[in-house]
Design a protein around this motif. Structure first.
Motif, PDB file in Angstrom:
ATOM      1  N   GLU A  25      66.740  63.004 -42.527  1.00 10.03           N
ATOM      2  CA  GLU A  25      67.916  62.726 -43.358  1.00 10.03           C
ATOM      3  C   GLU A  25      68.506  61.394 -42.919  1.00 10.03           C
ATOM      4  O   GLU A  25      68.853  61.220 -41.747  1.00 10.03           O
ATOM      5  N   ASP A  26      68.619  60.434 -43.853  1.00  7.60           N
ATOM      6  CA  ASP A  26      69.059  59.090 -43.471  1.00  7.60           C
ATOM      7  C   ASP A  26      70.562  58.980 -43.236  1.00  7.60           C
ATOM      8  O   ASP A  26      71.026  58.031 -42.602  1.00  7.60           O
ATOM      9  N   ASP A  27      71.342  59.936 -43.722  1.00  8.08           N
ATOM     10  CA  ASP A  27      72.774  59.964 -43.438  1.00  8.08           C
ATOM     11  C   ASP A  27      72.964  60.662 -42.090  1.00  8.08           C
ATOM     12  O   ASP A  27      72.902  61.889 -42.000  1.00  8.08           O
ATOM     13  N   ARG A  28      73.160  59.872 -41.043  1.00  3.73           N
ATOM     14  CA  ARG A  28      73.191  60.419 -39.688  1.00  3.73           C
ATOM     15  C   ARG A  28      74.269  61.469 -39.508  1.00  3.73           C
ATOM     16  O   ARG A  28      74.041  62.515 -38.881  1.00  3.73           O
ATOM     17  N   ASN A  29      75.453  61.227 -40.058  1.00  2.00           N
ATOM     18  CA  ASN A  29      76.540  62.198 -39.909  1.00  2.00           C
ATOM     19  C   ASN A  29      76.196  63.525 -40.565  1.00  2.00           C
ATOM     20  O   ASN A  29      76.388  64.598 -39.987  1.00  2.00           O
ATOM     21  N   PHE A  30      75.675  63.440 -41.795  1.00  2.00           N
ATOM     22  CA  PHE A  30      75.271  64.653 -42.518  1.00  2.00           C
ATOM     23  C   PHE A  30      74.153  65.360 -41.768  1.00  2.00           C
ATOM     24  O   PHE A  30      74.139  66.594 -41.637  1.00  2.00           O
ATOM     25  N   GLY A  31      73.194  64.573 -41.249  1.00  2.00           N
ATOM     26  CA  GLY A  31      72.092  65.158 -40.492  1.00  2.00           C
ATOM     27  C   GLY A  31      72.569  65.870 -39.241  1.00  2.00           C
ATOM     28  O   GLY A  31      72.076  66.949 -38.901  1.00  2.00           O
TER      29      GLY A  31
END
Length: 241
Positions: free
Chosen positions: A11-17
Protein backbone atom coordinates in the motif's frame (compact mmCIF):
# COMPACT_ATOMS: atom_id res chain seq x y z
CA UNK A 1 -9.05 -19.60 11.70
CA UNK A 2 -5.47 -20.15 12.86
CA UNK A 3 -3.21 -17.54 14.42
CA UNK A 4 -0.16 -16.09 12.74
CA UNK A 5 -1.22 -16.24 9.12
CA UNK A 6 1.36 -14.10 7.35
CA UNK A 7 0.13 -11.29 5.09
CA UNK A 8 2.04 -9.20 2.57
CA UNK A 9 0.38 -5.77 2.45
CA UNK A 10 1.48 -3.49 -0.40
CA UNK A 11 0.00 0.00 0.00
CA UNK A 12 1.64 3.25 -1.14
CA UNK A 13 -0.16 5.39 1.45
CA UNK A 14 2.16 4.76 4.39
CA UNK A 15 -0.22 6.09 7.03
CA UNK A 16 -3.11 3.99 5.74
CA UNK A 17 -0.81 0.98 5.47
CA UNK A 18 0.36 1.42 9.07
CA UNK A 19 -3.24 1.62 10.31
CA UNK A 20 -4.23 -1.54 8.41
CA UNK A 21 -1.12 -3.37 9.62
CA UNK A 22 -1.83 -2.50 13.24
CA UNK A 23 -5.45 -3.60 12.95
CA UNK A 24 -4.54 -6.93 11.33
CA UNK A 25 -1.78 -7.57 13.88
CA UNK A 26 -4.38 -7.00 16.63
CA UNK A 27 -6.33 -9.83 14.98
CA UNK A 28 -3.41 -12.27 15.13
CA UNK A 29 -1.94 -11.75 11.67
CA UNK A 30 1.75 -11.28 10.97
CA UNK A 31 1.96 -8.37 8.50
CA UNK A 32 4.81 -7.24 6.26
CA UNK A 33 4.22 -3.78 4.72
CA UNK A 34 5.70 -2.55 1.42
CA UNK A 35 4.99 0.92 -0.01
CA UNK A 36 5.36 0.34 -3.76
CA UNK A 37 5.00 -2.53 -6.22
CA UNK A 38 8.70 -3.14 -6.77
CA UNK A 39 9.35 -3.31 -3.03
CA UNK A 40 6.33 -5.57 -2.70
CA UNK A 41 7.73 -8.04 -5.23
CA UNK A 42 11.06 -8.13 -3.41
CA UNK A 43 9.32 -8.74 -0.08
CA UNK A 44 7.32 -11.56 -1.66
CA UNK A 45 10.48 -13.22 -2.98
CA UNK A 46 12.12 -12.95 0.44
CA UNK A 47 9.33 -14.50 2.55
CA UNK A 48 6.58 -17.09 2.80
CA UNK A 49 3.05 -15.70 2.94
CA UNK A 50 -0.48 -17.02 3.37
CA UNK A 51 -2.19 -14.08 1.63
CA UNK A 52 -1.37 -10.88 -0.27
CA UNK A 53 -3.22 -7.55 -0.19
CA UNK A 54 -2.28 -5.17 -3.00
CA UNK A 55 -3.38 -1.61 -3.64
CA UNK A 56 -4.07 -1.23 -7.36
CA UNK A 57 -2.75 2.32 -7.95
CA UNK A 58 0.89 2.42 -6.84
CA UNK A 59 4.15 3.97 -8.04
CA UNK A 60 6.91 1.97 -9.81
CA UNK A 61 4.67 -1.08 -10.29
CA UNK A 62 0.88 -1.10 -10.02
CA UNK A 63 -1.04 -3.79 -8.16
CA UNK A 64 -2.22 -5.57 -11.31
CA UNK A 65 1.33 -5.90 -12.63
CA UNK A 66 2.52 -7.00 -9.21
CA UNK A 67 -0.16 -9.69 -9.05
CA UNK A 68 0.87 -11.04 -12.46
CA UNK A 69 4.50 -11.23 -11.30
CA UNK A 70 3.49 -12.97 -8.08
CA UNK A 71 1.38 -15.46 -10.03
CA UNK A 72 4.50 -16.41 -12.00
CA UNK A 73 6.12 -17.36 -8.69
CA UNK A 74 3.11 -18.80 -6.85
CA UNK A 75 -0.15 -19.68 -8.57
CA UNK A 76 -1.99 -20.56 -5.38
CA UNK A 77 -1.50 -17.75 -2.88
CA UNK A 78 -4.71 -15.75 -2.33
CA UNK A 79 -4.64 -12.12 -3.49
CA UNK A 80 -7.03 -9.33 -2.45
CA UNK A 81 -6.98 -6.00 -4.29
CA UNK A 82 -7.64 -2.63 -2.65
CA UNK A 83 -8.78 0.12 -4.99
CA UNK A 84 -10.61 3.41 -5.19
CA UNK A 85 -11.93 2.34 -8.59
CA UNK A 86 -15.30 0.68 -8.89
CA UNK A 87 -15.61 0.40 -12.68
CA UNK A 88 -16.62 -3.05 -13.89
CA UNK A 89 -13.68 -3.12 -16.32
CA UNK A 90 -11.21 -2.59 -13.47
CA UNK A 91 -12.78 -5.38 -11.44
CA UNK A 92 -12.50 -7.73 -14.42
CA UNK A 93 -8.86 -6.74 -14.94
CA UNK A 94 -8.22 -7.50 -11.29
CA UNK A 95 -9.66 -11.00 -11.47
CA UNK A 96 -7.83 -11.68 -14.73
CA UNK A 97 -4.60 -10.69 -12.97
CA UNK A 98 -5.28 -13.39 -10.38
CA UNK A 99 -7.40 -11.73 -7.69
CA UNK A 100 -9.33 -13.86 -5.23
CA UNK A 101 -11.28 -10.85 -3.98
CA UNK A 102 -11.61 -7.14 -4.60
CA UNK A 103 -12.53 -4.44 -2.09
CA UNK A 104 -13.21 -0.79 -2.94
CA UNK A 105 -12.11 2.15 -0.80
CA UNK A 106 -13.42 3.40 1.50
CA UNK A 107 -14.08 0.23 3.48
CA UNK A 108 -14.28 -0.66 7.16
CA UNK A 109 -11.56 -2.66 8.87
CA UNK A 110 -14.17 -5.24 9.82
CA UNK A 111 -15.14 -5.74 6.17
CA UNK A 112 -11.52 -6.33 5.18
CA UNK A 113 -11.07 -8.78 8.06
CA UNK A 114 -14.18 -10.71 6.99
CA UNK A 115 -12.96 -10.93 3.40
CA UNK A 116 -9.50 -12.09 4.52
CA UNK A 117 -11.02 -14.82 6.67
CA UNK A 118 -13.33 -15.96 3.86
CA UNK A 119 -10.51 -16.12 1.28
CA UNK A 120 -8.21 -18.01 3.67
CA UNK A 121 -10.94 -20.54 4.46
CA UNK A 122 -11.51 -21.18 0.74
CA UNK A 123 -7.78 -21.59 0.24
CA UNK A 124 -7.44 -24.01 3.15
CA UNK A 125 -10.39 -26.11 1.91
CA UNK A 126 -8.70 -26.38 -1.46
CA UNK A 127 -5.49 -27.59 0.16
CA UNK A 128 -7.40 -30.24 2.12
CA UNK A 129 -8.74 -32.10 -0.90
CA UNK A 130 -8.88 -35.83 -0.22
CA UNK A 131 -5.85 -37.55 -1.71
CA UNK A 132 -6.28 -40.89 0.09
CA UNK A 133 -8.39 -42.59 -2.60
CA UNK A 134 -6.71 -45.41 -4.52
CA UNK A 135 -9.26 -46.09 -7.28
CA UNK A 136 -11.18 -43.62 -9.43
CA UNK A 137 -14.14 -43.81 -11.81
CA UNK A 138 -14.57 -41.03 -14.35
CA UNK A 139 -16.42 -41.18 -17.63
CA UNK A 140 -15.80 -44.62 -19.16
CA UNK A 141 -12.54 -45.03 -17.29
CA UNK A 142 -11.52 -46.89 -14.18
CA UNK A 143 -8.13 -45.98 -12.74
CA UNK A 144 -6.38 -48.29 -10.28
CA UNK A 145 -3.69 -46.03 -8.87
CA UNK A 146 -1.63 -48.62 -6.91
CA UNK A 147 -1.42 -50.89 -9.97
CA UNK A 148 -1.13 -47.90 -12.36
CA UNK A 149 -3.75 -49.47 -14.64
CA UNK A 150 -6.20 -47.32 -16.60
CA UNK A 151 -9.14 -49.29 -17.99
CA UNK A 152 -11.50 -48.01 -20.68
CA UNK A 153 -14.92 -49.62 -21.15
CA UNK A 154 -16.40 -49.12 -24.61
CA UNK A 155 -20.11 -48.81 -25.42
CA UNK A 156 -20.24 -52.48 -26.46
CA UNK A 157 -18.78 -53.58 -23.12
CA UNK A 158 -15.30 -54.38 -24.39
CA UNK A 159 -12.37 -53.11 -22.37
CA UNK A 160 -8.86 -51.87 -23.04
CA UNK A 161 -6.08 -51.37 -20.50
CA UNK A 162 -3.05 -49.10 -20.35
CA UNK A 163 -0.24 -49.50 -17.85
CA UNK A 164 0.95 -46.02 -16.83
CA UNK A 165 4.43 -44.97 -15.83
CA UNK A 166 4.89 -43.88 -12.19
CA UNK A 167 4.79 -40.16 -13.04
CA UNK A 168 1.82 -40.62 -15.39
CA UNK A 169 -0.02 -42.38 -12.56
CA UNK A 170 0.88 -39.67 -10.03
CA UNK A 171 -0.31 -36.93 -12.35
CA UNK A 172 -3.53 -38.71 -13.31
CA UNK A 173 -4.30 -39.30 -9.64
CA UNK A 174 -3.97 -35.58 -8.96
CA UNK A 175 -6.26 -34.81 -11.89
CA UNK A 176 -8.80 -37.27 -10.47
CA UNK A 177 -8.61 -35.65 -7.04
CA UNK A 178 -9.20 -32.26 -8.67
CA UNK A 179 -11.68 -33.54 -11.27
CA UNK A 180 -13.69 -30.64 -12.81
CA UNK A 181 -11.64 -28.23 -10.73
CA UNK A 182 -8.39 -26.45 -11.58
CA UNK A 183 -5.22 -28.31 -10.64
CA UNK A 184 -2.70 -25.50 -10.05
CA UNK A 185 0.48 -26.16 -11.99
CA UNK A 186 2.66 -25.31 -8.98
CA UNK A 187 0.83 -27.85 -6.78
CA UNK A 188 1.51 -30.70 -9.22
CA UNK A 189 5.09 -29.64 -9.86
CA UNK A 190 6.01 -29.38 -6.19
CA UNK A 191 4.29 -32.64 -5.23
CA UNK A 192 5.36 -34.82 -8.17
CA UNK A 193 8.56 -33.21 -9.49
CA UNK A 194 9.72 -31.70 -6.22
CA UNK A 195 10.20 -28.18 -7.56
CA UNK A 196 8.54 -25.58 -9.75
CA UNK A 197 10.82 -24.26 -12.47
CA UNK A 198 10.98 -23.91 -16.23
CA UNK A 199 12.34 -27.40 -16.84
CA UNK A 200 9.91 -29.25 -14.58
CA UNK A 201 7.04 -27.25 -16.09
CA UNK A 202 8.05 -28.38 -19.58
CA UNK A 203 8.27 -31.96 -18.33
CA UNK A 204 4.76 -31.69 -16.90
CA UNK A 205 3.48 -30.46 -20.28
CA UNK A 206 4.88 -33.62 -21.89
CA UNK A 207 3.10 -35.84 -19.39
CA UNK A 208 -0.17 -33.94 -19.82
CA UNK A 209 0.08 -34.63 -23.57
CA UNK A 210 0.58 -38.35 -22.83
CA UNK A 211 -2.46 -38.44 -20.54
CA UNK A 212 -4.57 -36.73 -23.20
CA UNK A 213 -3.76 -39.58 -25.57
CA UNK A 214 -4.79 -42.19 -23.00
CA UNK A 215 -8.08 -40.37 -22.37
CA UNK A 216 -8.89 -39.67 -26.03
CA UNK A 217 -11.28 -42.66 -26.45
CA UNK A 218 -13.86 -40.93 -24.20
CA UNK A 219 -15.18 -37.84 -26.00
CA UNK A 220 -16.73 -36.57 -22.77
CA UNK A 221 -13.32 -36.17 -21.12
CA UNK A 222 -10.64 -33.58 -21.79
CA UNK A 223 -7.68 -32.00 -20.03
CA UNK A 224 -7.92 -28.25 -20.53
CA UNK A 225 -5.09 -25.75 -20.16
CA UNK A 226 -6.20 -22.95 -17.80
CA UNK A 227 -3.93 -20.10 -18.89
CA UNK A 228 -1.77 -18.71 -16.12
CA UNK A 229 -3.02 -21.21 -13.56
CA UNK A 230 -2.83 -24.89 -14.42
CA UNK A 231 -4.95 -27.64 -15.93
CA UNK A 232 -8.45 -29.01 -15.50
CA UNK A 233 -9.69 -32.56 -16.04
CA UNK A 234 -13.19 -31.95 -17.36
CA UNK A 235 -15.61 -34.85 -17.24
CA UNK A 236 -19.05 -34.34 -18.73
CA UNK A 237 -21.84 -36.55 -17.51
CA UNK A 238 -22.84 -39.15 -20.06
CA UNK A 239 -24.92 -42.28 -19.81
CA UNK A 240 -23.03 -45.48 -20.55
CA UNK A 241 -24.69 -47.43 -23.32
Amino acid sequence: MTDNNKILLVEDDRNFGDVLSSYLEMNDFDVVLATDGEQGLEKFKEGQYDLCIFDVMMPKKDGLSLAKDVRQLDQEIPIIFLTAKTMKEDVIKGFKAGADDYISKPFTSEELLYRIQAVLKRSQRSEQKDRSAKEFEFGRFHFDYPLRILTFTAADGSTAEDKLSPKEAELLKMFCVYVNDVLPRSVALKEIWGEDNYFTARSMDVFVTKLRKYLKPDENIEIVNIHGNGFQLRVQTAEKA
